[in-house]
Motif scaffolding. Structure first.
Motif, PDB file in Angstrom:
ATOM      1  N   THR A  32     -15.370  -8.395   0.532  1.00  0.00           N
ATOM      2  CA  THR A  32     -13.937  -8.672   0.475  1.00  0.00           C
ATOM      3  C   THR A  32     -13.634  -9.618   1.627  1.00  0.00           C
ATOM      4  OG1 THR A  32     -13.574  -6.454  -0.344  1.00  0.00           O
ATOM      5  CG2 THR A  32     -11.642  -7.659   0.406  1.00  0.00           C
ATOM      6  N   THR A 156       0.684 -12.142  -1.802  1.00  0.00           N
ATOM      7  CA  THR A 156       1.869 -11.343  -1.487  1.00  0.00           C
ATOM      8  C   THR A 156       3.126 -12.178  -1.287  1.00  0.00           C
ATOM      9  OG1 THR A 156       1.281 -11.392   0.851  1.00  0.00           O
ATOM     10  CG2 THR A 156       0.542  -9.483  -0.425  1.00  0.00           C
ATOM     11  N   ARG A 164       3.863  -5.135  -1.952  1.00  0.00           N
ATOM     12  CA  ARG A 164       2.701  -5.564  -1.168  1.00  0.00           C
ATOM     13  C   ARG A 164       1.700  -4.449  -1.027  1.00  0.00           C
ATOM     14  NH1 ARG A 164       4.011  -9.815   3.469  1.00  0.00           N
ATOM     15  NH2 ARG A 164       5.562 -10.901   2.254  1.00  0.00           N
ATOM     16  N   ARG A 165       2.219  -3.277  -0.644  1.00  0.00           N
ATOM     17  CA  ARG A 165       1.340  -2.124  -0.449  1.00  0.00           C
ATOM     18  C   ARG A 165       0.588  -1.815  -1.733  1.00  0.00           C
ATOM     19  NH1 ARG A 165       5.467   1.428   2.109  1.00  0.00           N
ATOM     20  NH2 ARG A 165       5.534   0.593   4.215  1.00  0.00           N
ATOM     21  N   TRP A 168      -2.192  -4.380  -2.382  1.00  0.00           N
ATOM     22  CA  TRP A 168      -3.392  -4.226  -1.538  1.00  0.00           C
ATOM     23  C   TRP A 168      -4.166  -2.967  -1.902  1.00  0.00           C
ATOM     24  CZ3 TRP A 168      -4.942  -8.519  -0.166  1.00  0.00           C
ATOM     25  CH2 TRP A 168      -4.109  -9.494   0.378  1.00  0.00           C
ATOM     26  N   ARG A 169      -3.421  -1.929  -2.355  1.00  0.00           N
ATOM     27  CA  ARG A 169      -4.108  -0.714  -2.794  1.00  0.00           C
ATOM     28  C   ARG A 169      -5.042  -1.057  -3.960  1.00  0.00           C
ATOM     29  NH1 ARG A 169       0.357   2.439  -2.528  1.00  0.00           N
ATOM     30  NH2 ARG A 169       0.802   2.211  -4.735  1.00  0.00           N
ATOM     31  N   VAL A 171      -6.292  -3.988  -4.673  1.00  0.00           N
ATOM     32  CA  VAL A 171      -7.370  -4.851  -4.189  1.00  0.00           C
ATOM     33  C   VAL A 171      -8.470  -3.999  -3.561  1.00  0.00           C
ATOM     34  CG1 VAL A 171      -7.958  -6.560  -2.424  1.00  0.00           C
ATOM     35  CG2 VAL A 171      -5.978  -6.924  -3.903  1.00  0.00           C
ATOM     36  N   ARG A 172      -8.073  -3.027  -2.745  1.00  0.00           N
ATOM     37  CA  ARG A 172      -9.085  -2.183  -2.090  1.00  0.00           C
ATOM     38  C   ARG A 172      -9.828  -1.324  -3.103  1.00  0.00           C
ATOM     39  NH1 ARG A 172      -4.944  -1.703   1.878  1.00  0.00           N
ATOM     40  NH2 ARG A 172      -4.426   0.334   1.005  1.00  0.00           N
ATOM     41  N   GLU A 190      -2.605  -8.798   7.263  1.00  0.00           N
ATOM     42  CA  GLU A 190      -3.058  -8.647   5.877  1.00  0.00           C
ATOM     43  C   GLU A 190      -4.573  -8.819   5.790  1.00  0.00           C
ATOM     44  OE1 GLU A 190      -1.063 -11.297   3.190  1.00  0.00           O
ATOM     45  OE2 GLU A 190       0.464  -9.771   2.778  1.00  0.00           O
ATOM     46  N   ASP A 193      -6.348  -5.792   7.561  1.00  0.00           N
ATOM     47  CA  ASP A 193      -6.212  -4.496   6.887  1.00  0.00           C
ATOM     48  C   ASP A 193      -6.959  -4.437   5.567  1.00  0.00           C
ATOM     49  OD1 ASP A 193      -4.619  -3.810   8.956  1.00  0.00           O
ATOM     50  OD2 ASP A 193      -2.724  -3.908   7.860  1.00  0.00           O
ATOM     51  N   ASN A 194      -7.189  -5.575   4.938  1.00  0.00           N
ATOM     52  CA  ASN A 194      -7.671  -5.529   3.561  1.00  0.00           C
ATOM     53  C   ASN A 194      -9.001  -6.231   3.316  1.00  0.00           C
ATOM     54  OD1 ASN A 194      -5.203  -4.226   2.374  1.00  0.00           O
ATOM     55  ND2 ASN A 194      -4.291  -6.040   3.310  1.00  0.00           N
ATOM     56  N   ALA A 195      -9.526  -6.904   4.338  1.00  0.00           N
ATOM     57  CA  ALA A 195     -10.803  -7.599   4.145  1.00  0.00           C
ATOM     58  C   ALA A 195     -11.854  -7.004   5.073  1.00  0.00           C
ATOM     59  CB  ALA A 195     -10.636  -9.090   4.435  1.00  0.00           C
TER      60      ALA A 195
END
Lengths: 295, 240
Positions: A32, A156, A164-165, A168-169, A171-172, A190, A193-195
């Protein structure tokens, strides 16, 4: 093992401006990756070349081991484009159904609608949607084919906090399934937290590339401001994490890569410290520093 | 591609603007020509109600074929083709879906004007003639679908629509769809013979007299179709 995405010395100019200036990038399946950079850094051009939408002036791009266009044609890629248009006179669920039907093994439409948060306006026409709702539709179209590789260009933009949340949920979740996700953003938080990995892009060049901890320590400087009588620059500069000190009378500003450690040491060493405030340095400032002020 | 085609067909048949524009307008003109204005005087056409019915059915369906490109121009400018470019849809999938759905959308305007001819214009024809008229008129407007696609891939958004309106009215008038070519000045009439709209109309006009299309008509229509297709393919490739 084949790479998910590989760019080799990719160059692209628009007019006199180099949008991409010799980019090398290799992304492995299951990673990611956030492509992080200020506006105009070349993020959209990079993703467009990788998806085969834009031909590079020089260099090569491949996706999942094949040419970008051929790989997109196999239905293993889903993408959300910043300038991807929608047709206005159709219902949201009709649009999702039509796009899902182009893929060999799509997600059932009702699952796409749920995953992208489209259920509440699924039967409305696209032309009546807000900007944020349209962006969620674009996300839904990217998910519709159940792609192994998901490419999201500033996903986003226009979304409220809750959306947004939710995005990303999702995506994860996909990352947890072992799918590859590549997204661009100009928000460090962003990316962090997500990559798992962050590629820093500025003026069409990759200026840093590494795991989240490493890049956030480079970029994610904090500032600690306080008042102190008779501040000694040299001594303050030796506090943990600090790499810059500004003293203006009694007003002191420390730039630090580790605000927690800096503060602990600061309070231990100085009794006269007062009026302490901390702030995160913004990304633009960090990029100016990393690129030597050449932004 | 089937899923996009289904969507395009649904869009074609529920678009109120195009349905009014492509059915209502030819119908209104038909009634105006045959019921209100003495357009038939001096043309030497005996069954003007039938002649005008064919003209207006051709005129309406010609517009339907041409304006396939108007939608292409708007959707291209709006970024929909970029969106489709990141799906597995093959490159030609979009334009094929547009053409098929658009050409199906032409059929109602043909049927509506023919029905008005029978019901309101007092047109009486042999059963086989009615049956033959629909596909003849439909085939006759094929070159305009190709021309529309070429314009749609050449011009952006609204300017494509403006260009199409000019082409639509210009070729319709030149081709004798509004007023028979017999009423045009001699010079224009000679040009009209080689125009696609005139030859598209000629298929239906001759069918009224039980005559097959002339060799000239087939050659002229095939020529324009090939030319417009070549133009469309060239513009389409450039636009990608």
């Amino acid at each position: 093992m084949e790479t998910a995405m590989r760019l080799t010395d990719v160059r692209k100019r628009y007019g006199g401006v180099a949008a991409l200036d010799g980019v090398d990038l290799e992304i492995r399946p299951g990673e990611t990756v956030a492509v992080l950079g200020p506006n105009g850094a070349g993020k959209t051009t990079l993703l467009s070349v990788a998806l085969g939408l834009v031909d590079p002036d020089a260099g090569t791009a491949s996706l999942l081991g094949g040419s970008p266009a051929a790989t997109v044609g196999t239905g293993r890629v889903g993408a959300l484009l910043q300038d991807g248009g929608l047709i206005d006179d159709v219902r949201v669920d009709e649009l999702v159904t039509a796009v899902a039907g182009m893929y060999p093994a799509p997600v059932p439409v009702h699952e796409v609608l749920t995953a992208a948060g489209l259920t509440e306006f699924a039967t409305r026409r696209v032309h009546g949607l807000s900007g944020g709702q349209r962006q969620r539709v674009r996300f839904g179209l990217a998910l519709a084919g159940d792609p192994r590789l998901l490419v999201l260009d500033e996903p986003t933009v226009g979304l409220d906090v809750e959306s947004r949340r939710a995005l990303w949920r999702r995506v994860r979740e996909r990352a947890a399934l072992g799918h590859t996700v590549i997204f661009s953003t100009h928000y460090l938080a962003e990316a962090a937290d997500n990559a798992h990995r962050i590629v820093l892009l500025a003026r069409g060049k990759v200026i840093a590339d590494g795991d989240v901890a490493r890049i956030t320590s480079m970029v994610g400087d904090g500032e600690v401001r306080f008042r102190l009588d008779g501040a000694d620059r040299q001594a303050l500069n030796r506090l943990p994490g600090v790499h810059a000190v500004q003293v203006d009378g009694t007003a002191v500003t420390l730039t630090t890569g580790d605000p927690d450690a800096t503060l602990r040491a600061l309070f231990a060493a100085y009794d006269g410290v007062r009026g302490v405030r901390t702030a995160g340095a913004d990304l633009e400032t960090a990029f100016v520093r990393l690129t030597g002020g050449e932004l | 591609m089937g899923s996009l085609l289904r969507l395009e067909i649904a869009r074609t048949f529920r678009n109120p603007v195009s349905m009014v524009f492509l059915i209502g307008f030819p119908l209104a003109l038909y009634l105006l020509w045959t019921k209100v204005l003495p357009v038939s005087a001096g043309t030497g056409i005996t069954d003007f109600a039938a002649y005008s019915m064919v003209s207006m059915a051709t005129y309406g369906s010609l517009g339907g074929a041409l304006f396939i490109g108007g939608a292409i121009a708007l959707e291209r400018t709006g970024g929909w083709l970029r969106q489709l470019a990141v799906t597995p849809l093959p490159g030609h999938g979009y334009v094929v879906a547009k053409l098929v759905a658009g050409m199906l959308g032409v059929l109602p305007s043909i049927v509506a004007v023919l029905a008005a001819g029978a019901a309101l214009g007092g047109v009486r024809l042999a059963g086989t003639t009615w049956v033959v008229l629909v596909p003849l008129i439909w085939l006759g407007v094929l070159p305009f679908a190709a021309l529309g696609v070429a314009l749609g891939y050449s011009l952006a958004g609204q300017s494509a629509n403006m260009a199409m309106i000019v082409v639509y009215f210009g070729l319709s008038v030149l081709g004798g769809l509004w007023v028979p070519v017999e009423a045009l000045p001699d010079g224009l009439r000679a040009v009209a013979e080689y125009s696609p709209a005139y030859q598209a109309g000629s298929l239906g006009w001759r069918a009224l007299d039980g005559l097959a299309p002339t060799g000239t008509a087939v050659a002229v229509l095939a020529g324009w179709t090939l030319l417009f297709c070549a133009l469309a393919v060239w513009r389409y490739r450039r636009a990608l």
